[in-house]
Design an enzyme around this catalytic site. Structure first.
Site, PDB file in Angstrom:
ATOM      1  N   VAL A  39       0.824  -1.212   0.000  1.00  0.00           N
ATOM      2  CA  VAL A  39       0.000   0.000   0.000  1.00  0.00           C
ATOM      3  C   VAL A  39       0.864   1.270   0.000  1.00  0.00           C
ATOM      4  O   VAL A  39       0.651   2.183  -0.792  1.00  0.00           O
ATOM      5  CB  VAL A  39      -0.968  -0.009   1.207  1.00  0.00           C
ATOM      6  N   THR A  51      -5.584  -0.567   7.307  1.00  0.00           N
ATOM      7  CA  THR A  51      -6.928  -1.028   7.673  1.00  0.00           C
ATOM      8  C   THR A  51      -6.983  -1.192   9.185  1.00  0.00           C
ATOM      9  O   THR A  51      -6.267  -2.022   9.750  1.00  0.00           O
ATOM     10  CB  THR A  51      -7.222  -2.374   6.974  1.00  0.00           C
ATOM     11  N   PHE A  94      -8.400   0.799  -0.973  1.00  0.00           N
ATOM     12  CA  PHE A  94      -9.172  -0.295  -1.568  1.00  0.00           C
ATOM     13  C   PHE A  94      -8.454  -0.951  -2.739  1.00  0.00           C
ATOM     14  O   PHE A  94      -9.060  -1.717  -3.480  1.00  0.00           O
ATOM     15  CB  PHE A  94     -10.546   0.228  -2.021  1.00  0.00           C
ATOM     16  N   PHE A 136     -16.952 -11.642  -8.227  1.00  0.00           N
ATOM     17  CA  PHE A 136     -16.707 -12.235  -6.913  1.00  0.00           C
ATOM     18  C   PHE A 136     -17.633 -13.397  -6.561  1.00  0.00           C
ATOM     19  O   PHE A 136     -17.924 -13.639  -5.391  1.00  0.00           O
ATOM     20  CB  PHE A 136     -16.748 -11.161  -5.809  1.00  0.00           C
ATOM     21  N   ILE A 137     -18.112 -14.118  -7.585  1.00  0.00           N
ATOM     22  CA  ILE A 137     -18.920 -15.309  -7.259  1.00  0.00           C
ATOM     23  C   ILE A 137     -18.277 -16.554  -7.882  1.00  0.00           C
ATOM     24  O   ILE A 137     -18.974 -17.490  -8.245  1.00  0.00           O
ATOM     25  CB  ILE A 137     -20.407 -15.152  -7.666  1.00  0.00           C
ATOM     26  N   CYS A 175      -5.469  -9.548   3.220  1.00  0.00           N
ATOM     27  CA  CYS A 175      -6.591  -8.723   3.678  1.00  0.00           C
ATOM     28  C   CYS A 175      -7.822  -9.496   4.134  1.00  0.00           C
ATOM     29  O   CYS A 175      -8.206  -9.397   5.300  1.00  0.00           O
ATOM     30  CB  CYS A 175      -6.961  -7.724   2.587  1.00  0.00           C
ATOM     31  N   LYS A 186      -3.308 -15.119  -5.378  1.00  0.00           N
ATOM     32  CA  LYS A 186      -4.096 -14.845  -6.580  1.00  0.00           C
ATOM     33  C   LYS A 186      -3.125 -14.442  -7.691  1.00  0.00           C
ATOM     34  O   LYS A 186      -1.945 -14.188  -7.410  1.00  0.00           O
ATOM     35  CB  LYS A 186      -5.145 -13.759  -6.334  1.00  0.00           C
ATOM     36  N   ARG A 230       0.690 -14.568   1.466  1.00  0.00           N
ATOM     37  CA  ARG A 230       0.099 -14.536   2.810  1.00  0.00           C
ATOM     38  C   ARG A 230      -1.258 -15.252   2.791  1.00  0.00           C
ATOM     39  O   ARG A 230      -2.101 -14.946   1.955  1.00  0.00           O
ATOM     40  CB  ARG A 230      -0.040 -13.084   3.293  1.00  0.00           C
TER      41      ARG A 230
HETATM   42  N1  LIG Z   1      -1.981  -5.364   0.542  1.00  0.00           N
HETATM   43  C1  LIG Z   1      -3.159  -4.952   0.137  1.00  0.00           C
HETATM   44  O1  LIG Z   1      -3.657  -5.344  -0.909  1.00  0.00           O
HETATM   45  C2  LIG Z   1      -3.927  -3.954   0.965  1.00  0.00           C
HETATM   46  C3  LIG Z   1      -5.024  -3.303   0.392  1.00  0.00           C
HETATM   47  C4  LIG Z   1      -5.733  -2.383   1.157  1.00  0.00           C
HETATM   48  C5  LIG Z   1      -5.358  -2.131   2.466  1.00  0.00           C
HETATM   49  N2  LIG Z   1      -4.296  -2.807   2.999  1.00  0.00           N
HETATM   50  C6  LIG Z   1      -3.923  -2.478   4.382  1.00  0.00           C
HETATM   51  O2  LIG Z   1      -2.818  -1.576   4.338  1.00  0.00           O
HETATM   52  C7  LIG Z   1      -1.921  -1.821   5.411  1.00  0.00           C
HETATM   53  C8  LIG Z   1      -0.535  -2.145   4.878  1.00  0.00           C
HETATM   54  O3  LIG Z   1      -0.617  -3.353   4.120  1.00  0.00           O
HETATM   55  P1  LIG Z   1       0.577  -3.836   3.188  1.00  0.00           P
HETATM   56  O4  LIG Z   1       0.087  -5.057   2.484  1.00  0.00           O
HETATM   57  O5  LIG Z   1       1.090  -2.688   2.410  1.00  0.00           O
HETATM   58  O6  LIG Z   1       1.651  -4.253   4.300  1.00  0.00           O
HETATM   59  P2  LIG Z   1       3.191  -4.663   4.091  1.00  0.00           P
HETATM   60  O7  LIG Z   1       3.471  -5.646   5.148  1.00  0.00           O
HETATM   61  O8  LIG Z   1       3.437  -5.007   2.671  1.00  0.00           O
HETATM   62  O9  LIG Z   1       3.994  -3.309   4.385  1.00  0.00           O
HETATM   63  C9  LIG Z   1       4.023  -2.689   5.644  1.00  0.00           C
HETATM   64  C10 LIG Z   1       5.357  -1.950   5.772  1.00  0.00           C
HETATM   65  O10 LIG Z   1       5.336  -1.117   6.923  1.00  0.00           O
HETATM   66  C11 LIG Z   1       6.645  -1.085   7.455  1.00  0.00           C
HETATM   67  N3  LIG Z   1       6.617  -0.553   8.818  1.00  0.00           N
HETATM   68  C12 LIG Z   1       6.227  -1.149   9.971  1.00  0.00           C
HETATM   69  N4  LIG Z   1       6.352  -0.301  11.011  1.00  0.00           N
HETATM   70  C13 LIG Z   1       6.804   0.873  10.514  1.00  0.00           C
HETATM   71  C14 LIG Z   1       7.116   2.126  11.077  1.00  0.00           C
HETATM   72  N5  LIG Z   1       6.975   2.373  12.393  1.00  0.00           N
HETATM   73  N6  LIG Z   1       7.566   3.114  10.272  1.00  0.00           N
HETATM   74  C15 LIG Z   1       7.719   2.902   8.945  1.00  0.00           C
HETATM   75  N7  LIG Z   1       7.433   1.728   8.348  1.00  0.00           N
HETATM   76  C16 LIG Z   1       6.985   0.728   9.122  1.00  0.00           C
HETATM   77  C17 LIG Z   1       7.110  -2.527   7.320  1.00  0.00           C
HETATM   78  O11 LIG Z   1       8.505  -2.640   7.429  1.00  0.00           O
HETATM   79  C18 LIG Z   1       6.567  -2.869   5.926  1.00  0.00           C
HETATM   80  O12 LIG Z   1       7.519  -2.591   4.925  1.00  0.00           O
HETATM   81  C19 LIG Z   1      -2.562  -2.949   6.224  1.00  0.00           C
HETATM   82  O13 LIG Z   1      -3.344  -2.401   7.224  1.00  0.00           O
HETATM   83  C20 LIG Z   1      -3.448  -3.648   5.199  1.00  0.00           C
HETATM   84  O14 LIG Z   1      -4.522  -4.322   5.794  1.00  0.00           O
HETATM   85  C21 LIG Z   1      -3.568  -3.688   2.274  1.00  0.00           C
END
Ligand SMILES: NC(=O)c1ccc[n+]([C@@H]2O[C@H](COP(=O)([O-])OP(=O)(O)OC[C@H]3O[C@@H](n4cnc5c(N)ncnc54)[C@H](O)[C@@H]3O)[C@@H](O)[C@H]2O)c1
Length: 440
Positions: A11, A121, A155, A255-256, A266, A327, A334
């Site tokens: 993200v 999230t 999203f 999505f079905i 997520c 996917k 994950r």
């Molecule tokens: N991956 C998706 O498709 C997606 C989509 C929508 C929302 N989200 C939400 O977004 C958030 C992030 O998801 P992601 O998949 O990008 O996670 P990710 O694990 O890929 O990345 C998170 C990053 O944050 C870093 N981090 C942790 N603590 C930190 C700090 N104090 N300062 C700076 N960096 C720090 C980690 O080292 C890591 O690189 C989650 O809450 C997730 O639920 C993810």
């Protein structure tokens, strides 16, 4: 505008790169020194179509920088985006330690007005916690600098993240300050050219909207999987049922798809987190509980079919596994159904030869030299010495394989298709035994 993004994962990196692409000055900060060193060398930590080019171009143009220096990052952006992980705690609730650590850092270093934008999230009430942490830290510093906390859930979908960010269905902005809402609208204006996509609401509703969206999508999948299992038992074909109900505009086709369960970073964690959040306030979320249970069971479906086919005797058998990512178009493993299947097969004494177009490095990182698992370079190589083929991820390159080659290479000419990619009648004609999901 000046933007700081905490967290350079799926993200954070996409947010940073897209905001830089439209002209903002973006600093991305992460606590993972290696990740930042790599990004500074032009090495992108994840596979996401289009991301590498976008990051490199904006880096070269000087609009996108990567650092681990907290003070520098906080002094840079008026907007401080939080895009760090919110993994499940031991009981499944969202672990907010990374989000709150960022809030603490911002308050420790801020010397000017800041808008803290929560993109991670997070459960309802997190903005209040962020605010409380910041007020406490400021009090310790003996300062009282104005700031706002905004909920701006993300999203994007892995695999089409850039497109989703650039052309979002909606941009949710949860705020209690109309002026901050306007500033966010201005930041997002380049993504709103064709029509207004920003939906402004109160903070708690914004926080809940993200969980509601993911829970709804997960519900659709689990519903279809439940129906698929029923279809199988009553001699119906879930793919025909899918067409039959998708044609109803109130239901729709998206999505079905029945399959071997949903995974990823997520849906599993967000459904669980919402369920736990409900529990904590004394509400039993029956539907969410069922969605989760159905998915858990669905991840075992392919393995159960394999056990039945081989009458429980998997020792010494070898299985080709196509697809490790949860996917297509991502390398994210994950909670991937592939992991449940490959671990179950190996525990039952079988060997697995696995291939994925993008997730091989991730599989190596997760499994190392796991006994019983061989990671191979091509889909065809996975078939060598294998008794049967299991298809777990619907990558485009798996849709029209050379069935003659599959039949001649496999010892038993059996396909376990966890995504209903193939036509059972065609495979039957070719002399391949076929098992799909929810098909007679
Ligand atoms: N991956 C998706 O498709 C997606 C989509 C929508 C929302 N989200 C939400 O977004 C958030 C992030 O998801 P992601 O998949 O990008 O996670 P990710 O694990 O890929 O990345 C998170 C990053 O944050 C870093 N981090 C942790 N603590 C930190 C700090 N104090 N300062 C700076 N960096 C720090 C980690 O080292 C890591 O690189 C989650 O809450 C997730 O639920 C993810």
């Amino acid at each position: 505008m000046k933007v700081t993004v905490f967290g350079s994962g799926y993200v954070g990196l996409v947010t940073g790169a897209c905001l830089a692409e439209v002209g903002n000055e973006v600093v991305c900060i992460d606590i993972d020194q290696k990740k930042i060193d790599n990004l500074n060398k032009g090495i992108i930590p994840i596979y996401e179509p289009g991301l590498e080019t976008l990051v490199k171009e904006n880096q070269q143009d000087g609009r996108l920088r990567f650092t681990t220096n907290i003070a520098e990052a906080i002094s840079h952006g008026t907007f401080q985006f939080i895009a760090v992980g919110t993994p499940p705690d031991e009981d499944g609730s969202a672990d907010l330690q990374y989000v709150l650590a960022v809030a603490k850092s911002i308050a420790e270093h801020m010397n000017d007005y800041r808008i803290v934008v929560d993109k991670s999230t997070v459960p309802v009430g997190t903005a209040d916690k962020v605010r409380a942490v910041m007020v406490e830290v400021q009090a310790k510093r003996g300062i009282d600098i104005e700031f706002d906390v905004v909920s701006n859930p993300e999203f994007l979908k892995e695999g089409s993240a850039i497109n989703d960010f650039m052309k979002p269905d909606r941009i949710i902005v949860g705020t209690d300050n109309p002026r901050t809402g306007e500033l966010l609208k201005a930041l997002y204006a380049p993504f709103n050219r064709s029509h207004e996509r920003v939906i402004t609401m109160d903070i708690r509703s914004a926080e809940l909207t993200k969980y509601a969206a993911n829970a709804m999508l997960a519900t659709k999948i689990s519903f279809m999987n439940e129906l698929a299992n029923l279809a199988e038992m009553v001699g119906a074909d879930i793919e025909q049922v899918r067409n039959g109900i998708g044609s109803d505009s109130r239901i729709g086709y998206s999505f079905i798809y029945p399959g071997c369960g949903y995974g990823g970073s997520c849906f599993p964690k967000d459904v669980k987190a919402l369920e736990r959040a409900a529990e904590q306030i004394g509400y039993t979320a029956e539907l969410l509980n069922a969605v989760e249970n159905v998915n858990h069971r669905q991840k075992q479906v392919l393995f159960n079919k394999i056990v039945r086919h081989y009458q429980g005797d998997l020792a010494g058998k070898t299985f080709a596994l196509w697809g490790l990512a949860f996917k297509p178009k991502t390398d994210d493993m994950r909670e991937a159904p592939s992991r449940v299947l490959l671990e179950a097969l190996i525990n039952a004494g079988a060997k697995v030869r696995a291939f994925d177009p993008e997730a091989m490095n991730e599989a190596k990182r997760i499994y190392g030299d796991k006994p019983g698992l061989v990671l191979v370079e091509t889909a065809e190589e996975a078939l060598k010495d294998a008794n049967a083929l299991c298809v777990v991820t619907e990558w485009k390159n798996f849709w029209s394989p050379d069935f003659e080659l599959i039949k001649n290479t496999l010892k038993d000419a059996v396909i376990f298709d966890g995504r209903n990619l193939y036509q059972p009648s065609i495979l039957k004609k070719l002399g391949i035994t076929y098992y799909g999901i929810g098909r007679p």
